[in-house]
Motif scaffolding. Structure first.
Motif, PDB file in Angstrom:
ATOM      1  N   HIS A 459      31.710  38.107  28.830  1.00  0.00           N
ATOM      2  CA  HIS A 459      32.839  37.268  29.221  1.00  0.00           C
ATOM      3  C   HIS A 459      32.852  37.186  30.743  1.00  0.00           C
ATOM      4  N   LEU A 460      32.716  35.973  31.282  1.00  0.00           N
ATOM      5  CA  LEU A 460      32.666  35.757  32.722  1.00  0.00           C
ATOM      6  C   LEU A 460      33.738  34.750  33.110  1.00  0.00           C
ATOM      7  N   SER A 461      34.620  35.155  34.038  1.00  0.00           N
ATOM      8  CA  SER A 461      35.739  34.307  34.447  1.00  0.00           C
ATOM      9  C   SER A 461      35.778  34.159  35.961  1.00  0.00           C
ATOM     10  N   LEU A 462      36.462  33.099  36.406  1.00  0.00           N
ATOM     11  CA  LEU A 462      36.703  32.861  37.824  1.00  0.00           C
ATOM     12  C   LEU A 462      38.197  33.009  38.097  1.00  0.00           C
ATOM     13  N   PHE A 463      38.534  33.845  39.095  1.00  0.00           N
ATOM     14  CA  PHE A 463      39.917  34.086  39.499  1.00  0.00           C
ATOM     15  C   PHE A 463      40.119  33.632  40.944  1.00  0.00           C
ATOM     16  N   ASN A 464      41.362  33.277  41.286  1.00  0.00           N
ATOM     17  CA  ASN A 464      41.673  33.024  42.690  1.00  0.00           C
ATOM     18  C   ASN A 464      42.164  34.303  43.341  1.00  0.00           C
ATOM     19  N   SER A 465      42.512  34.242  44.622  1.00  0.00           N
ATOM     20  CA  SER A 465      42.878  35.450  45.367  1.00  0.00           C
ATOM     21  C   SER A 465      44.273  35.951  45.022  1.00  0.00           C
ATOM     22  N   MET A 466      45.019  35.209  44.196  1.00  0.00           N
ATOM     23  CA  MET A 466      46.322  35.658  43.723  1.00  0.00           C
ATOM     24  C   MET A 466      46.244  36.276  42.333  1.00  0.00           C
ATOM     25  N   GLY A 467      45.006  36.467  41.831  1.00  0.00           N
ATOM     26  CA  GLY A 467      44.846  37.095  40.535  1.00  0.00           C
ATOM     27  C   GLY A 467      45.026  36.177  39.352  1.00  0.00           C
ATOM     28  N   GLN A 468      44.983  34.853  39.577  1.00  0.00           N
ATOM     29  CA  GLN A 468      45.136  33.889  38.482  1.00  0.00           C
ATOM     30  C   GLN A 468      43.761  33.508  37.933  1.00  0.00           C
ATOM     31  N   GLU A 469      43.611  33.580  36.630  1.00  0.00           N
ATOM     32  CA  GLU A 469      42.359  33.185  35.997  1.00  0.00           C
ATOM     33  C   GLU A 469      42.287  31.655  35.947  1.00  0.00           C
ATOM     34  N   HIS A 500      34.722  37.665  37.572  1.00  0.00           N
ATOM     35  CA  HIS A 500      34.989  38.885  36.801  1.00  0.00           C
ATOM     36  C   HIS A 500      34.084  38.884  35.581  1.00  0.00           C
ATOM     37  N   LEU A 501      33.227  39.908  35.489  1.00  0.00           N
ATOM     38  CA  LEU A 501      32.280  40.038  34.394  1.00  0.00           C
ATOM     39  C   LEU A 501      32.705  41.201  33.498  1.00  0.00           C
TER      40      LEU A 501
END
Length: 517
Positions: A459-469, A500-501
């Motif tokens: 599972h690989l996701s992209l988050f911003n610097s505020m912790g939002q997926e 995030h992996l």
């Protein structure tokens, strides 16, 4: 009318009092729970209220120079820190916890948080105590649901011969929302186990067959249940003992002293919740010119001394193999300090587990600190707190993995937290090696992500610097080896992002990306 609405709109809004403190039966939504196993293991939760600064509590030494750029007015001198030989160091006042670590009785999970971080104290606390997703409001607690499955009729006809003791105790003034069930809270709030004054039901007589009557019956039953439990607690406390010397003036130590007393006295309670407040250190977190002192140092010393003596007490009484203690706080603090010698609301932070049965040492990578972090940037999540909760339920209370997924969330990933009850020194070995990286970085539009994995689900996701997926880039089973994927980030605004992996067996990694201006 629902019971909560009824209580909010009638004269019954006053809390029931137990030993001068309020006791509330807080109803909520029924959700599936794991079975409460018939073992003698105990879980003690230490809630650090206000949002603990994990970077000051456990400083990543391999990131020290970057921290000096971001928080030079509060950063403790490296010569004062208590090193662990693992590229990490404890705050200098944490000599007690450092000794527990050296004995191999401390597991530190790095960068624990949740996706789509909410930086409100109230909402984030709700999320941590309920175990809910950030975008859903659940009115039951994660431990309340755990107890609920085997005891669906609670609080009716409790205590009884099969369950004569409270399921959970909160040492303090209010029951913990971690133990909220669908009809009532499984936790009882007490302060002094030797001074539990009976509650008085001044009503008497019959009740009308109306919604008011139903609520009045509920209140009377709650009073009767509280009085029955109070008798049990008082009797057990008289049989209990403390063999360690607890420090005077340490409010957390006094709470843990009562916990040890009740466990030694034979109370069958499975969960205890204690708390330490004051971690919302926006200002005066440190003393100007002396970062090793200040409000945060006082709190960490309180925590450290309390945990050390509690662990000593359990060992002296032969109870240490039965008790697992875990900290949690609603969020960490931001990477950059502010001009008031403090830190503002952030995202992830370390979570500590104490006991002779933990897998000692660190789990996860040190947080990677940017050379020039944004003012809003915080430590990104590496581990979801629900994976910690679920792993405790599985490996400490023996709950099946399938039940944990129903209890918490479908994507639950077990983490290696419990290793057995033969303690060994903390090892320098990290988890199985794997990598995550991206190129180019900084990037303009397209970026290639590379990572390694076994034959497993990824599972690989992209988050911003505020912790939002922001986007799930990949979620599927992969063949073993080095993997590459390319995504188009041209729609993203300039700034910092995080990949995030999450792999199987609790292996997770975070990688910082920068979108060029």
């Amino acid at each position: 009318m629902k019971r909560r609405q009824f209580i909010q709109t009638t004269g019954l809004s006053l809390p029931v009092l137990l030993n001068g403190f309020s006791l509330r039966a807080m109803p909520g939504t029924s959700l599936f729970s794991a079975v409460a196993n018939e073992n003698d293991r105990v879980l003690v939760l230490i809630q650090l209220n206000g949002g603990n600064d994990g970077l000051a509590m456990i400083t990543p030494l391999d990131q020290y120079d970057k921290l000096a750029n971001a928080r030079n007015n509060i950063l403790i001198s490296s010569s004062q820190l208590l090193e662990t030989e693992l590229d990490n160091a404890f705050h200098p006042v944490m000599t007690g916890i450092k000794s527990v670590f050296d004995e191999g009785k401390l597991r530190i999970v790095q960068s624990v948080g949740y996706p789509n971080q909410n930086r409100s104290h109230f909402r984030s606390t709700d999320i941590w105590t309920s175990g809910s997703p950030a975008d859903e409001v659940w009115t039951t607690g994660w431990l309340g649901r755990y107890f609920q499955k085997d005891h669906p009729d609670f609080p009716n006809d409790y205590p009884n011969a099969d369950a004569p003791h409270p399921f959970a105790l909160t040492i303090g003034s209010l029951v913990s929302e971690t133990c909220q069930g669908s009809a009532a809270n499984f936790s009882l709030a007490i302060n002094d186990p030797f001074n539990l004054n009976p509650l008085i039901d001044q009503g008497g007589g019959s009740v009308p067959a109306t919604p008011y009557g139903l609520e009045l019956t509920f209140l009377r039953d709650s009073i009767a249940q509280t009085n029955a439990y109070s008798e049990v607690i008082t009797d057990v406390a008289a049989n209990g003992t403390n063999l360690a010397s607890y420090p005077d003036g340490n409010r957390l130590a006094q709470q843990l002293k009562n916990v040890a007393l009740l466990i030694s006295g034979g109370l069958q309670t499975k969960v205890y919740i204690v708390s330490l407040g004051g971690f919302d250190t926006h200002a005066n977190q440190v003393v100007d010119g002396s970062p090793g002192a200040g409000e945060h140092a006082v709190l960490l010393q309180t925590l450290s001394e309390a945990v050390q003596v509690f662990m000593q007490d359990l060992k002296l009484q032969g109870l240490e193999n039965r008790v697992l203690t875990m900290t949690f706080s609603e969020f960490g603090r931001r990477i950059r300090s502010n001009d008031s010698l403090g830190t503002d609301h952030g995202d992830a932070a370390p979570l500590l587990l104490f006991g002779s049965c933990v897998a000692p040492g660190f789990l996860g990578d040190n947080p990677a600190i940017p050379a020039n972090p944004d003012i809003i940037e915080a430590v990104p999540m590496q581990y979801d707190f629900r994976d910690v909760y679920g792993s405790v339920l599985m490996d400490w209370f023996g709950v099946a993995e399938a039940d944990v997924k129903n209890l918490l969330y479908p994507d639950f990933t077990p983490l290696p937290l419990i290793a057995g009850c033969t303690t060994v020194a903390a090892e320098t070995a990290r988890e199985e090696e794997f990598f995550l990286q991206a190129s180019p970085n900084p990037f303009g539009s397209r970026v290639t992500v590379s990572f390694s994995c076994a034959a497993e689900r990824v599972h690989l996701s992209l988050f911003n610097s505020m912790g939002q997926e922001l986007q799930v880039l990949l979620s599927q089973r992969m063949t073993p080896g080095v993997q590459e994927l390319e995504f188009d980030g041209s729609h993203l605004s300039a700034g910092a992002y995080y990949l995030h992996l999450r792999l199987e067996r609790g292996r997770q990694k975070v990688y910082r990306l920068v979108k060029a201006r």
